[in-house]
Design an enzyme around this catalytic site. Structure first.
Site, PDB file in Angstrom:
ATOM      1  N   GLU A   1      38.919  37.035  31.220  1.00 50.01           N
ATOM      2  CA  GLU A   1      37.986  36.507  32.226  1.00 50.01           C
ATOM      3  C   GLU A   1      36.810  37.478  32.327  1.00 50.01           C
ATOM      4  O   GLU A   1      36.992  38.682  32.518  1.00 50.01           O
ATOM      5  CB  GLU A   1      38.703  36.358  33.583  1.00 50.01           C
ATOM      6  N   ARG A   2      35.611  36.951  32.150  1.00 50.26           N
ATOM      7  CA  ARG A   2      34.380  37.761  32.178  1.00 50.26           C
ATOM      8  C   ARG A   2      34.373  38.830  31.089  1.00 50.26           C
ATOM      9  O   ARG A   2      33.783  39.902  31.269  1.00 50.26           O
ATOM     10  CB  ARG A   2      34.173  38.421  33.553  1.00 50.26           C
TER      11      ARG A   2
ATOM     12  N   ASN B   1      43.616  37.310  38.522  1.00 50.83           N
ATOM     13  CA  ASN B   1      44.061  35.916  38.625  1.00 50.83           C
ATOM     14  C   ASN B   1      45.319  35.858  37.757  1.00 50.83           C
ATOM     15  O   ASN B   1      45.287  35.448  36.606  1.00 50.83           O
ATOM     16  CB  ASN B   1      42.988  34.953  38.099  1.00 50.83           C
TER      17      ASN B   1
ATOM     18  N   LYS C   1      45.467  40.147  44.047  1.00 50.25           N
ATOM     19  CA  LYS C   1      44.380  39.317  44.580  1.00 50.25           C
ATOM     20  C   LYS C   1      45.081  38.207  45.353  1.00 50.25           C
ATOM     21  O   LYS C   1      45.742  37.354  44.751  1.00 50.25           O
ATOM     22  CB  LYS C   1      43.552  38.756  43.430  1.00 50.25           C
TER      23      LYS C   1
ATOM     24  N   GLU D   1      39.825  32.864  46.298  1.00 43.53           N
ATOM     25  CA  GLU D   1      39.463  31.945  45.209  1.00 43.53           C
ATOM     26  C   GLU D   1      40.672  31.180  44.689  1.00 43.53           C
ATOM     27  O   GLU D   1      40.906  31.078  43.488  1.00 43.53           O
ATOM     28  CB  GLU D   1      38.777  32.723  44.073  1.00 43.53           C
TER      29      GLU D   1
ATOM     30  N   ARG E   1      43.475  43.836  47.085  1.00 41.37           N
ATOM     31  CA  ARG E   1      42.030  43.619  47.051  1.00 41.37           C
ATOM     32  C   ARG E   1      41.484  43.005  48.350  1.00 41.37           C
ATOM     33  O   ARG E   1      42.110  42.124  48.936  1.00 41.37           O
ATOM     34  CB  ARG E   1      41.646  42.716  45.875  1.00 41.37           C
TER      35      ARG E   1
ATOM     36  N   ARG F   1      29.352  34.667  53.816  1.00 34.21           N
ATOM     37  CA  ARG F   1      30.365  35.263  52.938  1.00 34.21           C
ATOM     38  C   ARG F   1      30.346  36.794  52.989  1.00 34.21           C
ATOM     39  O   ARG F   1      31.388  37.444  52.908  1.00 34.21           O
ATOM     40  CB  ARG F   1      30.110  34.768  51.504  1.00 34.21           C
TER      41      ARG F   1
ATOM     42  N   ASP G   1      29.717  40.309  45.892  1.00 33.40           N
ATOM     43  CA  ASP G   1      30.381  40.363  44.587  1.00 33.40           C
ATOM     44  C   ASP G   1      29.697  41.480  43.812  1.00 33.40           C
ATOM     45  O   ASP G   1      29.019  42.287  44.395  1.00 33.40           O
ATOM     46  CB  ASP G   1      30.271  39.003  43.883  1.00 33.40           C
TER      47      ASP G   1
ATOM     48  N   GLU H   1      35.991  49.315  43.900  1.00 32.11           N
ATOM     49  CA  GLU H   1      36.154  48.582  42.644  1.00 32.11           C
ATOM     50  C   GLU H   1      34.759  48.348  42.075  1.00 32.11           C
ATOM     51  O   GLU H   1      33.927  47.706  42.715  1.00 32.11           O
ATOM     52  CB  GLU H   1      36.876  47.239  42.898  1.00 32.11           C
TER      53      GLU H   1
ATOM     54  N   GLU I   1      29.324  41.026  33.992  1.00 31.01           N
ATOM     55  CA  GLU I   1      29.366  39.618  34.397  1.00 31.01           C
ATOM     56  C   GLU I   1      28.017  39.139  34.936  1.00 31.01           C
ATOM     57  O   GLU I   1      27.558  38.057  34.588  1.00 31.01           O
ATOM     58  CB  GLU I   1      30.450  39.417  35.473  1.00 31.01           C
TER      59      GLU I   1
ATOM     60  N   HIS J   1      22.904  36.382  43.620  1.00 27.63           N
ATOM     61  CA  HIS J   1      23.724  35.229  43.256  1.00 27.63           C
ATOM     62  C   HIS J   1      22.948  33.939  43.017  1.00 27.63           C
ATOM     63  O   HIS J   1      23.296  32.869  43.539  1.00 27.63           O
ATOM     64  CB  HIS J   1      24.795  34.988  44.326  1.00 27.63           C
TER      65      HIS J   1
HETATM   66  C1  GCV Z   1      38.785  37.569  38.382  1.00 19.11           C
HETATM   67  C2  GCV Z   1      34.141  36.721  40.735  1.00 19.11           C
HETATM   68  C3  GCV Z   1      34.300  36.352  39.280  1.00 19.11           C
HETATM   69  C4  GCV Z   1      35.717  35.888  38.964  1.00 19.11           C
HETATM   70  C5  GCV Z   1      36.684  36.996  39.373  1.00 19.11           C
HETATM   71  C6  GCV Z   1      36.485  37.271  40.861  1.00 19.11           C
HETATM   72  C7  GCV Z   1      37.375  38.387  41.342  1.00 19.11           C
HETATM   73  O1  GCV Z   1      34.201  35.598  41.531  1.00 19.11           O
HETATM   74  O2  GCV Z   1      33.372  35.375  38.943  1.00 19.11           O
HETATM   75  O3  GCV Z   1      35.798  35.640  37.588  1.00 19.11           O
HETATM   76  O4  GCV Z   1      38.012  36.636  39.107  1.00 19.11           O
HETATM   77  O5  GCV Z   1      35.156  37.641  41.101  1.00 19.11           O
HETATM   78  O6  GCV Z   1      36.901  39.509  41.345  1.00 19.11           O
HETATM   79  O7  GCV Z   1      38.509  38.147  41.699  1.00 19.11           O
END
Ligand code: GCV
Length: 688
Positions: free
Chosen positions: A137-138, A185, A262, A266, A299, A310, A339, A361, A367, A508
């Site tokens: 992811e990313r 995730n 996490k 999300e 987290r 947010r 973010d 973090e 990304e 964003h």
């Molecule tokens: C791992 C952002 C990213 C997600 C990531 C999330 C997170 O939303 O786009 O890809 O998921 O952060 O840090 O949990």
């Protein structure tokens, strides 16, 4: 005549700089001199330390170096003392870190003077967002180095072991001592027996280099794996299940580090699904890990579409639990409140949670900063965050000091970086993205290091041709013609990225979920508002920006004075955060006398011009770089420039619909039509 000779000389240098694919990172081989090592004891770690010295010694030929384990209170954790004649530390790992420091000094031409070096943070951890099927992811540097798809996906090959050893060595050389092997995730499968066997194999390879392994876990695992009706953290059966699972993990990997979680973020499951709190969830896991000295990194990246802002939500959710977490819980907080945007003010949780271990973090993978296409050196961004003053315990309460144990007597101190590592030959996709991995490690070891020092070290180790002297590149020449301009370029890249994408506090405004190209217009029906750019920039005919003042969402009040008042007033709010905290008229007069709209236009333009300059700088250093890395960076910079222009055109043409003001006439005119840009959604096809 002199000119012609110079040209010929440069040509000769250029053709003789050996091609490199970047796989050796900042640890490139050079012919070592002889060295004698006096040290007692054998262990895998000490053997590595000795081997590193013999294979890489660049100091006085025939010198004797003494490695000595002592008991010295001045050394913290794996800290060490460096002397011209040797290294002392309380631990074997300290000796290894000392060896890397000594070699780094030799390679970068710094004197090996007497110095005690202690780590800023106890845990210095990479977070890999790697999935069990090998995707990341990313991730922008190929597939995972740990996981892969297919029939033999869990078979451990010699190639795996070689790569993991190289990975371990690179991390140890910059002081990283932990790694989370899978995506936050998380798949529940990661803590099942077949996967744990592979984790064990990885841990066995990383261990001698001082790197602990951790896993991200899915909170609903008791139901998904254990067949229990609930995953309620207060349910006795659930508690028992986690205790059993933790026991199983430690029976396989006795020095396992712990969990990263996490939860309720999300779409991920968490304690709130059962009417429980983040503290209930984190503490339950912490209790299961306690007897093994394991930790939970929980987290704080939580937000839901219902709330109005947010940026406020993590603070609102977590502050009330300050002092309620177990000692082996660390709350992991992203550097910014939303973010990993190109620029955000620091998260107000830093320094505010006074009775809880809190860790930053950071995101090494780019990304939101150009993936592995754009050249963006991230150390200045992290330095900006770490050196931000929270004022929580008076002036000087920087984020660095509020998280490293200098101010609060927190049980654990830690820092995490989301890795940018993949199977690409050069590990990180872009040759310069390696500098971000390097910078994270160096800052985790010493959070006071400047971006300039880090860039300087990295360039010297990564680019100085091995046979510089023989090939006629005197060190002074190389420094002046390569090191100085390339370092200057690196140090400007992050500000350039902010300028051409999201200047003055914008954030964003990407087109879609790929997070690469511009999409300020995006607001697709059915998508939750806080996942659309219009939610963040709030442009209308009256102005632009998110009103987070006391009259707006009041996010400013989450900061300690004098920051809250400073941010609240556009006159005192730093320009770089202006539209983060304020919605202002297009004609608002900036501190430099320009109107806001003009300032926005000049900012975008300056970002584009900066990238143009980077191209010129890079082209001029051609004689000093091997062909492969030169061409790769050159080609990426071309794309970088094209995309920076697209950012400028897209944002200015879109916002102009509201400002209804002309783009200042001394600025290059847009060359794309807004309708076309809206159709392209730059980056979409490559990354989604
Ligand atoms: C791992 C952002 C990213 C997600 C990531 C999330 C997170 O939303 O786009 O890809 O998921 O952060 O840090 O949990």
């Amino acid at each position: 005549m002199k000119f012609i000779i110079n040209i010929i000389l440069l040509f000769c240098i250029a053709v003789t700089v050996k091609s490199e694919d970047g796989h050796e990172l900042w640890l490139r081989k050079s012919k070592p001199s002889a060295v004698n090592i006096a040290s007692k004891g054998t262990s895998e770690t000490l053997n590595i330390a000795r081997q590193e010295l013999t294979q890489n010694w660049q100091g006085e030929p025939g010198a004797t170096i003494t490695l000595k384990i002592v008991k010295d209170k001045r050394f913290k954790g794996d800290g060490f003392k460096l002397e011209t004649t040797g290294i002392q530390a309380n631990t074997e790992l300290g000796i290894l870190y000392g060896v890397y420091e000594m070699l780094r000094r030799q390679q970068t031409g710094q004197p090996v003077s007497i110095v005690i070096s202690n780590p800023s943070y106890e845990h210095r951890i990479l977070n890999h967002w790697d999935n069990p099927n090998g995707t990341i992811e990313r991730g922008y540097a190929g597939y995972s180095i740990f996981w892969r798809n297919g029939k033999d996906s869990l078979t451990i090959t010699e190639q795996d072991k070689k790569l993991w050893t190289e990975y371990a060595r690179a991390n140890a050389s910059i002081g990283i001592n932990g790694t989370v092997l899978n995506n936050v995730n998380a798949s529940q499968n990661m803590i099942t027996a077949p996967y744990l066997e592979r984790v064990k194999a990885i841990a066995d390879i990383l261990r001698p280099y001082g790197i602990k392994t951790y896993l991200a876990v899915k909170f609903s695992s008791p139901s998904l794996l254990g067949g229990i009706k609930t995953s309620d953290p207060l349910d006795p059966e659930v508690i028992q299940w986690w205790h059993g699972k933790v026991g199983e993990i430690y029976s396989i990997i006795p020095d396992f580090g712990g969990f990263l979680v996490k939860a309720n973020s999300e779409g991920q499951p968490g304690p709130q699904d059962f009417g429980r709190t983040h503290a209930d969830g984190a503490n339950m896991l912490a209790d299961a890990l306690k007897q093994y000295d394991g930790i939970v990194m929980w987290r704080a990246f939580v937000y839901s579409p219902e709330e109005n802002d947010r940026a406020k939500q993590a603070y609102l959710e977590f502050m009330r639990f300050d002092g309620m977490f177990r000692e082996n819980v660390i709350i992991q907080v992203k550097n910014g409140p939303v973010d990993f945007q190109p620029r955000e003010p620091f998260s107000p949780l830093f320094g505010a949670m006074k009775k809880t271990s809190v860790m930053a973090e950071l995101q090494i993978t780019q990304e939101y900063l150009g993936h592995s296409i754009q050249l963006v050196f991230l150390a200045p961004m992290w330095e900006e965050c770490l050196q931000s003053d929270t004022y929580q315990e008076g002036p000087g309460s920087t984020v660095a000091r509020a998280t490293d144990g200098s101010i609060y007597p927190q049980k654990h101190s830690a820092i995490a970086g989301v890795a940018n590592i993949g199977l690409d030959n050069n590990w990180c996709g872009h040759p310069f993205a390696q500098a971000n991995w390097y910078a994270f490690g160096r800052l985790a070891w010493n959070n006071k290091l400047s971006s300039e020092t880090i860039a300087d070290e990295w360039i010297r180790q990564t680019f100085l041709p091995e046979d510089a002297k023989e090939k006629g590149i005197t060190s002074g020449d190389w420094q002046q013609k390569f090191l100085v301009p390339v370092k200057e370029m690196m140090l400007q890249t992050r500000e350039a990225a902010v300028n051409y994408s999201m200047p003055l506090g914008l954030h964003h405004i990407f087109a879609g979920a790929h997070h690469y190209g511009p999409g300020p217009w995006e607001a697709p029906r059915g998508v939750r508002p806080d996942w659309t750019p219009v939610y963040y920039h709030r442009a209308d005919t009256l102005g632009i920006g998110f009103d987070r003042t006391r009259k707006g969402s009041d996010a400013v009040s989450q900061y300690q004075e004098p920051l809250a008042s400073q941010f609240d007033d556009p006159e005192t709010c730093p320009d770089k955060y202006l539209l983060w905290f304020h919605h202002l008229p297009w004609t608002y007069e900036m501190k430099n006398g320009r109107i806001l709209w003009d300032e926005l236009c000049y900012s975008y333009e300056s970002g584009v011009l900066q990238v143009r300059e980077f191209q010129k700088i890079w082209d001029q250093v051609e004689p000093y770089v091997d062909k492969q890395r030169f061409s790769e960076v050159q080609s990426k910079l071309r794309r970088h420039y094209r995309d920076a222009r697209i950012w400028k055109d897209a944002c200015l043409l879109y916002f102009q619909q509201y400002s209804k003001l002309p783009i200042p006439y001394d600025i290059e005119r847009p060359e794309n039509d807004l309708e076309d840009l809206m159709k392209i959604r730059l980056g979409w096809s490559h990354h989604n």
